[in-house]
Design a protein around this motif. Structure first.
Motif, short mmCIF file in Angstrom:
data_model
loop_
_atom_site.label_atom_id
_atom_site.label_comp_id
_atom_site.label_asym_id
_atom_site.label_seq_id
_atom_site.Cartn_x
_atom_site.Cartn_y
_atom_site.Cartn_z
N GLU A 8 -11.97 6.58 3.96
CA GLU A 8 -11.15 7.61 3.32
C GLU A 8 -10.96 7.35 1.82
O GLU A 8 -10.44 8.20 1.11
N ILE A 9 -11.37 6.17 1.36
CA ILE A 9 -11.13 5.79 -0.03
C ILE A 9 -12.33 6.14 -0.91
O ILE A 9 -13.47 5.77 -0.62
N ASP A 10 -12.06 6.88 -1.97
CA ASP A 10 -13.07 7.20 -2.99
C ASP A 10 -12.88 6.22 -4.14
O ASP A 10 -12.03 6.41 -5.01
N PHE A 11 -13.66 5.13 -4.14
CA PHE A 11 -13.47 4.08 -5.13
C PHE A 11 -13.87 4.52 -6.54
O PHE A 11 -13.30 4.05 -7.53
N VAL B 55 -5.07 6.08 -6.25
CA VAL B 55 -4.96 4.65 -5.97
C VAL B 55 -5.32 3.88 -7.22
O VAL B 55 -6.45 3.99 -7.72
N THR C 238 1.12 4.22 -2.88
CA THR C 238 0.64 5.57 -2.53
C THR C 238 1.76 6.55 -2.14
O THR C 238 1.51 7.76 -2.05
N ASN D 86 -10.87 6.58 -7.60
CA ASN D 86 -9.57 6.00 -7.24
C ASN D 86 -8.70 6.99 -6.46
O ASN D 86 -7.51 7.19 -6.77
N TRP E 164 -7.52 8.47 -2.50
CA TRP E 164 -7.43 8.29 -1.05
C TRP E 164 -7.33 9.67 -0.42
O TRP E 164 -6.37 10.39 -0.64
N TRP F 45 -11.23 2.60 5.45
CA TRP F 45 -12.03 2.40 4.24
C TRP F 45 -12.83 3.66 3.91
O TRP F 45 -13.03 3.99 2.74
N TRP G 161 0.84 -1.21 0.00
CA TRP G 161 0.00 0.00 0.00
C TRP G 161 0.87 1.26 0.00
O TRP G 161 0.61 2.22 -0.73
N ALA H 252 -4.79 4.22 7.61
CA ALA H 252 -5.79 4.34 6.54
C ALA H 252 -7.09 3.64 6.91
O ALA H 252 -7.09 2.58 7.53
#
Length: 285
Positions: free
Chosen positions: A259-262, A284, A245, A265, A267, A257, A241, A255
């Motif tokens: 915080e992640i904008d899937f 990401v 990053t 992509n 973070w 979950w 990871w 980190a």
């Protein structure tokens, strides 16, 4: 003609009986034994305060806890102060307040107040590291000492075992943190100056060296070694990871979950976990 007071005897003091109303027996020069209706006997010094000349009573304590000889000694000490225009009651209160401050303002208690300010200016992880280092290396040894009694030799003696182990970076950080606490004590009026300003000179400086790195062409071998390394899978994922990053270890380890904008992509690292207190976005893939 001035009235002459006959000094009390131990027998008179011991045999003084209670009456319906409290009354005083005088030993002279302002020293009195007050006998209360309940039978208790209190030593008092009646005197004129310097400058204001107001008459007041200064209590010396109960008889027989304070004997006639003890009371006379206290009278002599008070009269010595009065001869120098020092109010014995104010003098006693000043000493009492000073002792109370010494008990309350230990290094540990002052450090707690300093830390409340300090932690608002650093990341939570760094704040935790600061406090843990003090709990480990400082508080068990000098945490209960009054801040006013912390001296350079005391601090150096506390830190010396860390230096002897060769942990010079830790020594440097402890020195810095102790100096920040002492400067806080100065700025809040607890002490007049910081006695630890120069203690870093008592220790060897840590040698500066670059963090170990690998070259780009060594990365494939590193990844193969990582894939078969005898480590927890979560540790392997964390390293991968970080490589994806380019984040700091504390940021990567913290980190979440959420915080992640899937969709994009991205973070989004919150400001409170960043060294410079500003949000950061990482792509990401």
């Amino acid at each position: 003609m001035a009235r002459i007071t006959t000094p009390l005897t131990n027998t008179e003091v011991k045999q003084a009986k209670a009456r319906d109303k409290e009354y005083n027996l005088s030993d002279g020069e302002g020293l009195q034994l007050r006998i209360k209706p309940n039978g208790s006997k209190l030593w008092l010094l009646n005197y004129s305060r310097p400058y204001t000349k107001k008459r007041v009573n200064l209590g010396f304590g109960k008889y027989p806890d304070i004997s006639l000889a003890d009371a006379r000694k206290l009278r002599a000490e008070a009269r010595t102060l009065l001869a120098k225009n020092i109010d014995p009651m104010e003098h006693r209160d000043s000493i009492s307040n000073h002792q109370k401050e010494k008990i309350e303002n230990t290094l540990l208690n002052v450090a707690k107040k300093w830390f409340q300010v300090k932690k608002s200016a650093v990341t939570p992880n760094y704040a935790e590291d600061i406090w843990r280092s003090l709990e480990l290396h400082v508080f068990p040894y000098i945490g209960k000492r009054p801040i006013s009694e912390i001296t350079a030799p005391i601090a150096i003696k506390t830190i010396a075992p860390i230096a002897e182990k060769g942990s010079l970076e830790t020594v440097k950080r402890i020195n810095q943190r102790l100096n920040e606490i002492m400067n806080f004590a100065v700025n809040t009026g607890l002490i007049h100056s910081n006695p630890l300003t120069g203690i870093k000179a008592a220790f060897e400086k840590p040698k500066k060296q670059n963090m170990p790195t690998i070259k780009p062409d060594e990365l494939p071998d590193f990844m193969r070694a990582l894939s078969i390394a005898s480590i927890k899978i979560v540790t392997r994922y964390l390293i991968e990871w970080q490589l994806h990053t380019i984040a700091r270890p504390s940021e990567a380890a913290g980190a979440k979950w959420s915080e992640i904008d899937f969709e994009n992509n991205l973070w989004n690292i919150p400001a409170d976990r960043m060294k410079k207190k500003t949000s950061s976005f990482r792509t990401v893939n």
